[in-house]
Design a protein around this motif. Structure first.
Motif, PDB file in Angstrom:
ATOM      1  N   UNK A 101       0.832  -1.204   0.000  1.00  0.00           N
ATOM      2  CA  UNK A 101       0.000   0.000   0.000  1.00  0.00           C
ATOM      3  C   UNK A 101       0.864   1.250   0.000  1.00  0.00           C
ATOM      4  N   UNK A 102       2.021   1.154   0.669  1.00  0.00           N
ATOM      5  CA  UNK A 102       2.910   2.320   0.678  1.00  0.00           C
ATOM      6  C   UNK A 102       3.532   2.519  -0.695  1.00  0.00           C
ATOM      7  N   UNK A 103       3.895   1.422  -1.318  1.00  0.00           N
ATOM      8  CA  UNK A 103       4.466   1.486  -2.658  1.00  0.00           C
ATOM      9  C   UNK A 103       3.435   2.077  -3.622  1.00  0.00           C
ATOM     10  N   UNK A 104       2.203   1.583  -3.485  1.00  0.00           N
ATOM     11  CA  UNK A 104       1.156   2.061  -4.387  1.00  0.00           C
ATOM     12  C   UNK A 104       0.907   3.554  -4.181  1.00  0.00           C
ATOM     13  N   UNK A 105       0.957   3.975  -2.929  1.00  0.00           N
ATOM     14  CA  UNK A 105       0.712   5.393  -2.687  1.00  0.00           C
ATOM     15  C   UNK A 105       1.842   6.250  -3.263  1.00  0.00           C
ATOM     16  N   UNK A 106       3.060   5.745  -3.164  1.00  0.00           N
ATOM     17  CA  UNK A 106       4.179   6.471  -3.778  1.00  0.00           C
ATOM     18  C   UNK A 106       3.915   6.680  -5.275  1.00  0.00           C
ATOM     19  N   UNK A 107       3.444   5.620  -5.916  1.00  0.00           N
ATOM     20  CA  UNK A 107       3.164   5.717  -7.355  1.00  0.00           C
ATOM     21  C   UNK A 107       1.986   6.657  -7.592  1.00  0.00           C
ATOM     22  N   UNK A 108       0.941   6.467  -6.778  1.00  0.00           N
ATOM     23  CA  UNK A 108      -0.266   7.293  -6.956  1.00  0.00           C
ATOM     24  C   UNK A 108       0.064   8.776  -6.771  1.00  0.00           C
TER      25      UNK A 108
END
Lengths: 368, 468
Positions: A101-108
């Protein structure tokens, strides 16, 4: 914008260093002495990744540095801005993390840069997001039990059976159940939040764990160590790859993939926009995600590769033998954004604290 | 010449292609608009759904705004699988309850004002550049009430435009394929149609090309209505050609006969003269030879004249000529010759009458008529040439006081080489025939009448059309 982004990310990653000493190891050919050509930050322990990185560094003739970090430390960048600047760790070229989820938020939030290559085109659709976030390994979330506890009782195969066992053993398991601290370990929070959505047993788990005085640890390794030392008998929501390794070494410790459902998360990689050596990062990604790289990953790290043809390790074979019905993968998609929501986190942690620290008042601030 | 000769097929193809291109272009353009709209509507609906689900899970608890975001809202946003999404819940003091703290250009006032008739808050959509990408935002306000407390919160949900663009592109690509297929199919059908329509023309061309040059039978009438007039004209032209050919054949045969006979006569007279020992008789025979050759010369001259006229009729453009001028000139040139024979030549008529036609031919006609009249007139008689205007037309009369022509002979004298038996004057029998052809060419009629008390009146009646 880009400069600001890289500055922010750099600052925040730098801030991590202050919290806990980061372990950094450099991999290179024996006779080379040069500054790193590729800087990787990862959650997995250095020791686990070392052979894989060494092979890569030697083959490509690169100097690769790997810094091991707590998952929460990797990306506080976007969550809180009160970062210290007393540590000047260069911003990474690649981030490897199980905290999806943290990785995804970085991308988002626009901190990652896209990359497309023949290797990446071969990836299944579910194994990447926006050409910016790439899954490189599966991780079943398991429970680990010290068989000494059982004393004739049957090994629990599901959460229900686990609850029954805990109730049956009563005071025997008081203070003997361990988990990673979901307030500090990203993977712990993610899997716990996933449980809260999946299972009708979640409430009972929370209550039972609270009553049994759940013990909390800062990472998966220390939970396993505690299990080994007899500090605890039962560990819940641990990453499968470590647990299987562990139970292979210590036969009295058994890893169970819960049969009611087993959460599966993905370990992911991304190249930050602030990467100093994006070209090297891309070469590493291509290697990591290629069929041969995936096979090597399975052999050298014990992780479960996402490309099924590459799977040769015992854990993977084991995973495949199991009925697929029990696996509930956490999808690599926008749904993960919910797990990064501060309010959601506050509400979940309130429940958690109410159960785990019944004597304390629930948290009132929204910060984790 | 050949550059100006366009192809009907090419023109039809060009025009239909142009029409198809225009129609196809219009279809593509409208499909593009439609696809954009459809994509926008569908994904706006997702945004709205997500915002409403979030909105339903915001409550007041002990004076505090509590937002328990539902997973379903994010599931809904994830239906645009490659798009980034942003959200924020903002309280009335514009403090962030949860979500992205830096969402740009949130139109708080608009959100407060956007209500339907029942006072319910309505969503507002807007596009803003955020974090390096264009983002479609939907904002909606919500009123929270708990016992004594009331609070208005704003919910903002946004998403990048990848899925919209992908959907619009997909629809656009589908329509493009369809239009291309439609274009190719229609063009093929049109080409087939054009080929079918033009086939009778091709058949006609082949039918004509395959004919022998002497075959002037009418062509079959198996052609469309539009081409029928062309075919009729062709057939008419060929019929005319056939008549001309027939005339030419007959004329040639007659001419050969007319020349061969005096030649044979000449030959035998000359032979006789050679064998004649008596100089007196030989003298007479030789003068006969001379007469015969004169007659032959006249015949040949008239044949040439006839041929010349026929050629002129086909090749010379018609021009305006003065009948009076020609008639007086002919009179002037023949008056001495007439007087030698004791015949007086008189011209009457004051009006100047013009016709469109061939001056040379008209002169030949008048000359023939006057010469004939003089030839058949007894010495001391009068030949009158009269030009009068009659209504819209004109009449040219040549009258003599000679023997005249009997009524049963009148129709025959126009035949070529016809010679009246009871006339001993030398002649070819072509003069009147030529005159009538010239008259016909000018749309005039040539009539024979009896003169009083005796003689012949040749009247050429020009009808109105010829007169200027």
């Amino acid at each position: 914008m880009k400069a600001l982004t890289s500055l922010l990310l750099g600052l925040c990653l730098a801030a991590i260093g202050g919290v806990q000493a980061a372990t950094t190891e450099v991999f290179k050919r024996a006779n080379v002495d040069a500054p790193p050509d590729l800087i990787i930050s990862g959650v997995a322990p250095v020791a686990r990744f070392a052979p894989f990185l060494q092979t890569f560094a030697e083959r490509e003739g690169l100097v690769v540095s790997y810094t091991e970090r707590m998952s929460n430390e990797l990306v506080p960048v976007t969550f809180d801005a009160d970062a210290d600047t007393d540590d000047e760790i260069p911003s990474p070229d690649l981030i490897l993390s199980s905290a999806m989820e943290q990785q995804l938020k970085l991308v988002n939030d626009g901190y990652a840069q896209p990359y497309r290559s023949d290797v990446i085109r071969e990836l299944p659709e579910w194994a990447q997001w926006r050409d910016e976030l790439f899954a490189y390994a599966f991780e079943p979330i398991v429970m680990v039990i010290n068989r000494d506890l059982l004393a004739g009782a049957e090994l629990p195969q599901s959460r229900d059976q686990l609850l029954q066992l805990i109730r049956a053993k009563g005071p025997l398991v008081d203070g003997k159940i361990g988990m990673t601290d979901i307030e500090t370990v990203g993977l712990g929070y993610l899997t716990w939040a996933h449980d809260s959505r999946q299972s009708r047993t979640y409430g009972q788990l929370l209550e039972t764990f609270g009553n049994a005085h759940l013990r909390l640890y800062p990472d998966s390794e220390s939970v396993l160590q505690a299990l080994l030392k007899g500090e605890i008998f039962i560990a819940y929501n641990l990453v499968g790859s470590y647990a299987f390794d562990f139970s292979n070494r210590y036969p009295w410790i058994t890893t169970v993939m819960p049969a009611d459902y087993t959460s599966v998360l993905m370990r992911t990689a991304l190249i930050p926009k602030s990467a100093q050596h994006p070209e090297a990062a891309r070469r590493f990604l291509d290697d990591l995600l290629s069929t041969s790289g995936q096979a090597r990953l399975g052999e050298q790290t014990g992780l479960i590769p996402v490309i099924s043809e590459a799977g040769s390790s015992d854990t993977f074979a084991f995973l495949r033998e199991k009925s697929h019905g029990i696996f509930r993968p956490i999808p690599l998609s926008l749904q993960l954004l919910l797990q990064t929501d501060a309010e959601k986190r506050r509400l979940l942690l309130n429940e958690w604290r109410a159960a785990v620290y019944p004597q304390q008042k629930p948290a009132t601030d929204s910060a984790p | 010449m050949s550059e100006r000769r366009g192809s009907i097929r090419r023109q039809m193809l060009l025009m239909t292609s142009m029409v198809l291109v225009v129609v196809g272009g219009a279809a593509l353009w409208s499909a593009h608009l439609y696809a954009d709209r459809a994509a926008r509507l569908s994904y706006d609906r997702l945004l709205r759904g997500a915002a409403l689900q979030i909105s339903e899970n915001i409550h007041m608890l002990d004076g505090r705004v509590v937002a328990d975001l539902p997973a379903s809202a994010f599931d809904m946003l994830a239906m645009a699988p490659r798009d980034r999404a942003f959200y924020a819940i903002i309280d009335s003091g514009k403090r962030i309850v949860t979500g992205y703290a830096d969402l740009p250009s949130v139109p708080f006032d608009t959100l407060l004002e956007a209500r339907d008739r029942e006072g319910q808050f309505q969503p507002t959509l807007y596009d803003v550049d955020y974090r390096g990408e264009m983002v479609r935002f939907l904002g909606v306000a919500k009123r929270l009430i708990e016992a004594d407390n009331a609070e208005t919160v704003y919910i903002v949900v946004g998403q990048t435009l990848k899925a919209r663009k992908a959907l619009a592109d997909e629809v656009g690509w589908f329509v493009l394929q369809f239009v291309a297929l439609f274009f190719v199919l229609t063009l093929a059908l049109l080409m087939l149609g054009i080929w079918r329509v033009l086939r009778p023309l091709n058949r006609l061309q082949h039918a004509i090309a395959e004919r022998s040059p002497t075959d002037l039978q009418p062509l079959g009438n198996d052609v469309p209505r539009e081409i029928a007039p062309l075919l009729d004209t062709l057939n008419y032209f060929m019929a005319q050609l056939q008549i001309s050919l027939d005339q030419l054949k007959r004329f040639t045969a007659e001419a050969a006969h007319q020349i061969r006979t005096p030649l044979a006569g000449l030959h035998s007279q000359a032979q006789n003269a050679l064998d004649e020992p008596d100089p007196e008789i030989r003298q007479r025979q030789l003068s006969h030879v001379l007469e015969c050759s004169e007659s032959l010369t006249r015949t040949v001259n008239q044949l040439l004249q006839h041929a010349n006229l026929t050629h002129r009729f086909q090749s010379q453009p018609r021009v305006k000529v003065s009948l009076r001028q020609i008639a007086t000139e002919v009179c002037r040139s023949l008056v001495i010759w007439g007087l030698d024979r004791g015949v007086e030549l008189v011209y009457e008529g004051d009006e100047d009458v013009s016709v469109t036609g061939d001056a040379f031919a008209l002169e030949q006609m008048i000359r023939n008529l006057v010469e004939n009249a003089v030839k058949y007139s007894p010495a001391g008689s009068l030949v009158t040439l009269r030009l009068t205007e009659v209504g819209a037309g004109a009449e040219l009369e040549v009258s003599d006081q000679g023997p005249g022509i009997s009524d049963e002979e009148k129709p025959r004298v126009f035949e070529r080489f016809y010679r009246s038996r009871n006339i001993d004057q030398p002649g070819s029998g072509l003069g009147l025939s030529i005159a009538r052809e010239v008259a016909q060419y000018h749309g005039a009629e040539l009539e024979l009448h009896d003169n009083q008390p005796q003689g012949l009146v040749v009247r050429v009646r020009f009808n109105g059309e010829a007169i200027h």
